[in-house]
Scaffold this active site. Structure first.
Site, PDB file in Angstrom:
ATOM      1  N   LEU A  79     -10.780  -4.402 -32.540  1.00 48.52           N
ATOM      2  CA  LEU A  79     -10.751  -5.315 -31.399  1.00 48.52           C
ATOM      3  C   LEU A  79     -11.282  -4.581 -30.177  1.00 48.52           C
ATOM      4  O   LEU A  79     -10.757  -3.527 -29.809  1.00 48.52           O
ATOM      5  CB  LEU A  79      -9.321  -5.791 -31.145  1.00 48.52           C
ATOM      6  N   LEU A  81     -11.211  -4.352 -26.648  1.00 51.52           N
ATOM      7  CA  LEU A  81     -10.345  -4.854 -25.580  1.00 51.52           C
ATOM      8  C   LEU A  81     -11.077  -5.062 -24.259  1.00 51.52           C
ATOM      9  O   LEU A  81     -10.510  -5.623 -23.320  1.00 51.52           O
ATOM     10  CB  LEU A  81      -9.169  -3.886 -25.383  1.00 51.52           C
ATOM     11  N   GLY A 145      -5.269  16.017 -19.474  1.00 48.46           N
ATOM     12  CA  GLY A 145      -4.526  17.155 -19.994  1.00 48.46           C
ATOM     13  C   GLY A 145      -4.342  17.072 -21.491  1.00 48.46           C
ATOM     14  O   GLY A 145      -4.616  16.057 -22.125  1.00 48.46           O
ATOM     15  N   HIS A 146      -3.884  18.175 -22.039  1.00 50.42           N
ATOM     16  CA  HIS A 146      -3.540  18.253 -23.457  1.00 50.42           C
ATOM     17  C   HIS A 146      -2.246  19.052 -23.591  1.00 50.42           C
ATOM     18  O   HIS A 146      -1.659  19.498 -22.609  1.00 50.42           O
ATOM     19  CB  HIS A 146      -4.676  18.892 -24.255  1.00 50.42           C
ATOM     20  N   ASN A 149      -1.561  22.057 -21.467  1.00 48.93           N
ATOM     21  CA  ASN A 149      -1.339  21.770 -20.053  1.00 48.93           C
ATOM     22  C   ASN A 149       0.092  21.299 -19.806  1.00 48.93           C
ATOM     23  O   ASN A 149       0.737  21.720 -18.837  1.00 48.93           O
ATOM     24  CB  ASN A 149      -2.314  20.693 -19.564  1.00 48.93           C
ATOM     25  N   ASP A 173       3.041  17.235 -27.710  1.00 44.21           N
ATOM     26  CA  ASP A 173       2.576  15.985 -28.315  1.00 44.21           C
ATOM     27  C   ASP A 173       3.636  15.360 -29.209  1.00 44.21           C
ATOM     28  O   ASP A 173       3.930  14.166 -29.110  1.00 44.21           O
ATOM     29  CB  ASP A 173       1.321  16.241 -29.155  1.00 44.21           C
TER      30      ASP A 173
END
Length: 397
Positions: A79, A81, A145-146, A149, A173
């Site tokens: 889809l 968006l 960021g990851h 970070n 995460d």
């Protein structure tokens, strides 16, 4: 473990519908946990920009191994968006949905005209969960960021040592994003059960990472001093709670924190009088660590097998990923298994960590191909074949 012969026992979230817009790791793992608990999860991807994990770490058969780890028990629809017609489709999907999960930047959904303020007017019972790096407020709100970070800003990296070291896995995460979002969603479902009201959940992976420092926050609160990086009570200072190298260059984890376990360990290595001769005082920690280091450097893993097997010695081998995948413990717990995928054959899976006596985990559906269920889902919400062809022509799906 095969989806064709797996028991299809209903999970505790059977009947709950999730619309998942998230990509990569934190959100998809969260929705997989929900799916493993029985929820019906619809994964939405852009028709021309699929989830990036589909392109990562290809196995010998071409299997997108990371995607396979994060997306079982879901259906997939494409889809776009950003196309106006997609809103109508999304709103139809949300008519009977309980949860919407997304992992865009805090203003991402608003920019597409489908932010929470719009959705709550149409779907007041909807639980909307957004996972972002820094949350929807504060000075870092617009920052990219990851994991690294988020751990830096929250102070977690500072505590890893001097110099700081990356954790070696995605702590922010998964611990800060996936599991925090999961617990919040379940709490929101309980609240809605009592009140009938949905709500927005703002998950910041940085906020949640701060919770990993609760022990050190307590130390700081009591003393006013920042705990020493990589050398505090549970991060390297104690001789009985530490990592040691063995003769063949491998490592072991000694976690004998309580004295009763440490004494058991010392008896196992023939040093039962060690702490009588050298008391466990801070000024003796380095001397005790040196003695234990010397002991371990004289032993191989094979030499230590009897101690590994002692239930109260708290000495563990540090297993590699390959060793984990072959370990009988994980197989018995159904935490590591191979599942059959119709396109890729056997794919490695980590099982659900949520073990329910009445509603056990089941592997019901293989991780879906990109848009695998698009036509099926669109037809189920009332669209005709002509409608679907028009959506394809207009690049909506």
């Amino acid at each position: 473990m095969n989806e064709n012969n797996q028991s299809l026992a209903k999970g505790p979230l059977t009947g709950v519908k999730v619309v998942d817009l998230s990509l990569l790791l934190p959100g998809p793992l969260c929705s997989q946990h929900l799916a493993d608990m029985g929820a019906d999860v619809i994964k939405i991807e852009n028709p021309r920009a699929y989830d990036g994990s589909r392109a990562m770490f290809k196995g010998p058969s071409g299997s997108p191994a990371l995607f396979m780890m994060l997306n079982r028990n879901k259906k997939a629809i494409t889809l776009n968006l950003k196309r106006p017609a997609s809103k109508e489709i999304l709103f139809k999907l949300l008519e009977d949905a309980d949860i919407l999960l997304e992992g865009f930047r805090p203003d991402g959904m608003d920019k597409m005209g489908i932010g929470y303020d719009v959705l709550k007017e149409k779907f007041p019972k909807l639980i909307y969960c957004g996972i972002s790096g820094y949350g929807t407020s504060g000075k870092y709100v617009d920052f990219a960021g990851h994991d690294l970070n988020y751990l830096a800003i929250s102070g977690v990296l500072h505590q890893t040592g001097n110099p700081p070291r990356a954790a070696g896995f995605q702590l922010a995460d998964v611990g800060g994003g996936t599991l925090t979002a999961l617990s919040a969603i379940l709490a929101a479902l309980y609240y809605r059960e009592k009140t009938g009201k949905g709500q927005k959940i703002d998950i910041s992976m940085t906020d949640a990472s701060l919770q990993f420092l609760s022990l050190y926050g307590g130390i700081f609160s009591a003393s006013g001093k920042t705990p020493e990086p990589g050398n505090d009570i549970l991060s390297g200072k104690l001789p009985n709670y530490n990592i040691y190298q063995t003769k063949e260059g491998r490592y072991v984890a000694l976690g004998a924190l309580e004295d009763i376990f440490f004494q058991t360990f010392l008896r196992c290595i023939g040093k039962e009088n060690l702490t009588k001769e050298i008391p466990m005082n801070e000024e003796n920690f380095d001397k005790l660590k040196s003695i234990l280091s010397e002991y371990f450097l004289s032993k191989t893993y094979a030499d230590l097998e009897a101690i590994f097997a002692n239930e109260d010695a708290c000495l563990s081998p540090i297993l590699s990923m390959e060793e984990v995948s072959k370990d009988d413990h994980w197989k018995e717990r159904k935490m590591v298994f191979n599942a059959n995928h119709p396109k890729y054959g056997e794919v490695l899976q980590f099982g659900s960590p949520f073990h329910f006596s009445e509603t056990p985990f089941s592997y019901r559906m293989h991780p879906p191909e990109h848009g695998e269920h698009t036509i099926e889902i669109l037809e189920s919400i009332g669209y005709s074949k002509e409608n679907i062809e028009l959506f394809k022509k207009d690049r909506v799906i």
